[in-house]
Design a protein around this motif. Sequence first.
Motif, PDB file in Angstrom:
ATOM      1  N   UNK A  93       0.844  -1.206   0.000  1.00 52.36           N
ATOM      2  CA  UNK A  93       0.000   0.000   0.000  1.00 52.36           C
ATOM      3  C   UNK A  93       0.875   1.250   0.000  1.00 52.36           C
ATOM      4  N   UNK A  94       2.017   1.184  -0.695  1.00 55.16           N
ATOM      5  CA  UNK A  94       2.976   2.285  -0.661  1.00 55.16           C
ATOM      6  C   UNK A  94       2.416   3.563  -1.277  1.00 55.16           C
ATOM      7  N   UNK A  95       1.407   3.445  -2.135  1.00 58.64           N
ATOM      8  CA  UNK A  95       0.805   4.625  -2.741  1.00 58.64           C
ATOM      9  C   UNK A  95       0.170   5.566  -1.733  1.00 58.64           C
ATOM     10  N   UNK A  96      -0.057   5.063  -0.526  1.00 61.30           N
ATOM     11  CA  UNK A  96      -0.595   5.928   0.529  1.00 61.30           C
ATOM     12  C   UNK A  96       0.343   7.099   0.820  1.00 61.30           C
ATOM     13  N   UNK A  97       1.606   6.951   0.476  1.00 59.85           N
ATOM     14  CA  UNK A  97       2.617   7.963   0.824  1.00 59.85           C
ATOM     15  C   UNK A  97       2.632   9.163  -0.115  1.00 59.85           C
ATOM     16  N   UNK A  98       1.796   9.190  -1.122  1.00 59.77           N
ATOM     17  CA  UNK A  98       1.688  10.374  -1.974  1.00 59.77           C
ATOM     18  C   UNK A  98       0.952  11.499  -1.247  1.00 59.77           C
ATOM     19  N   UNK A  99       1.255  12.716  -1.644  1.00 61.39           N
ATOM     20  CA  UNK A  99       0.534  13.904  -1.198  1.00 61.39           C
ATOM     21  C   UNK A  99      -0.542  14.212  -2.240  1.00 61.39           C
TER      22      UNK A  99
END
Length: 560
Positions: A409-415
């Motif tokens: 779920x690394x996409x959670x780290x986008x702003x």
Amino acid sequence: MKNRFLFLLLIATTFIFAQDRLTGRNFASRSEVIGQHGMVASSQPLATQIGIDILKKGGTAVDAAIAVNAALGLMEPTGSGIGGDLFAIVWDAKTKKLYGLNASGRSPKALTLDYFTKNNITHIPPSGPLPVSVPGCVDGWFELHNKFGKLPMQDILNPSIKYAEEGFPTTELIAYYLQVTINKYMKQYPNIKETYTVDGKLPQKGDIIKNQFLANTYKKIAKGGRDAFYKGDIARESAKFIQAQGGFLAYEDFATHHSDWIEPVATNYRGYDVWELPPNGQGMATLQMLNIIEGYDFSKIPFGSAQHLHIVNEAKKLVFEDRAKYYADSDFMKVSVNDLLSKEYATERRDLINPDRAGTFKAGKESNGGTVYLTVADKEGNMISLIQSNYRGMGSGMVPPKLGFMLQDRGECFNLAEGTPNSYAPQKRPFHTIIPGFVTKDGQPFMSFGVMGGDFQPQGHVQILMNLIDFGMNLQEAGDAPRFEHIGSTDFTGELSTGKGEILIESGFDFEEINKLIKKGHKVGFGGYYGGYQAIMYDAIRKVYFGASESRKDGAAAGY
């Protein structure tokens, strides 16, 4: 009320200190492991043994690291797996050079920032199909293997395939993490029960866990190479599943994925060259913190003193504001790495620190999220520092049917704010928390190390390095010494800090020093997340390796 807090703090500190620590000022829980021919340090004893076996068969440090990583994906799926990303720093004994690998995946091509705006989503959720980005781990394995490997990939993956088919006993710690995560995800998402339970029940300590689905996937990868993962049925099934769940990851996203060999970046700290990877990771925060801290004479500042904790935490607060504003996929950064790492810039930032009061800081001028860490060294002098993660423990909750792994779920780290370096965009790498570390001295390898654990990682790197360099601890003691974590800085997703934050401390610090820290205006508490440490140090004179591992986890270092 204040006196009552201090009284309780005194009791808690005194009690836990007596229970947790050994005698005197030596914090080591055990001796360092010492070996002449090779060393492996990981967070799982069985995985460490697999790495040693690969080294004894003539495998390189990279061969063993891949084998250990594959085993951790099976045995410690709460922190790793082939559904996640990978970063590595390799010391090659032949060329006497460091090589950096960014094996992190990118966001789906079909998902745009407009989607989030139109659906009034202000933060990418931590689970489900939306935060899933392309898993980079397997491509990372093959990039490493093609450049530095020796044994066939079949031999490297066979131990994990055997354990997946025949089963392995789960440890108490991983059983706990599995119970918490599986219980949560099983109520929301499909394929969790079939993949991660034992006859439909939550795993308990000592239960024998099998994963035939993952064994089959590993067999396909061993036989068909990286294309079996990115251009075959695994990619098709994963993409089909994500889209059925309402996500956007497509087969084309898998098929076009590639890792990048990159140049590590460094700063010199008191004669030691400390190496990290440039963004999209946060390794540079370690180097920026060290540059600030270097301006203080720690030969006169004791470990655990209020002054020690004040300086390090103020440096962290300064650097994390820069991290939130500037760090991103390197293709999108607006400030150069060299400017942020310059000693001149560090002096400007250091001057903002008040020696007597906790501060509130913002980023400097623009002109200037479960993980595993492992490290291996071989008889030829090669060393690898490798970190691998699904983020937030097991990842997104998205388990493609009958493949045996969960997607990250690394996409959670986008702003999701428009116009920042880390703003969401299609086919872009998100900000990453996972960072491998390496240290050289006088052009020779000195230490391969890491401290997994989200935002704590740069703080952990700095604490380990200071324990070794400034406070003279040995390799194991440096990891066992009590840790501290500052929380409350501005976040890379855009969440702003609301003040000075809070310092969370582990047992082992002196009450009088904690009291002094509070008087400087710091909020102090307990219950931090102090990560997981592994390290290998090389003695170039005696030509031996020293190994150390995390006592707060199931860590095991072994040599031969």
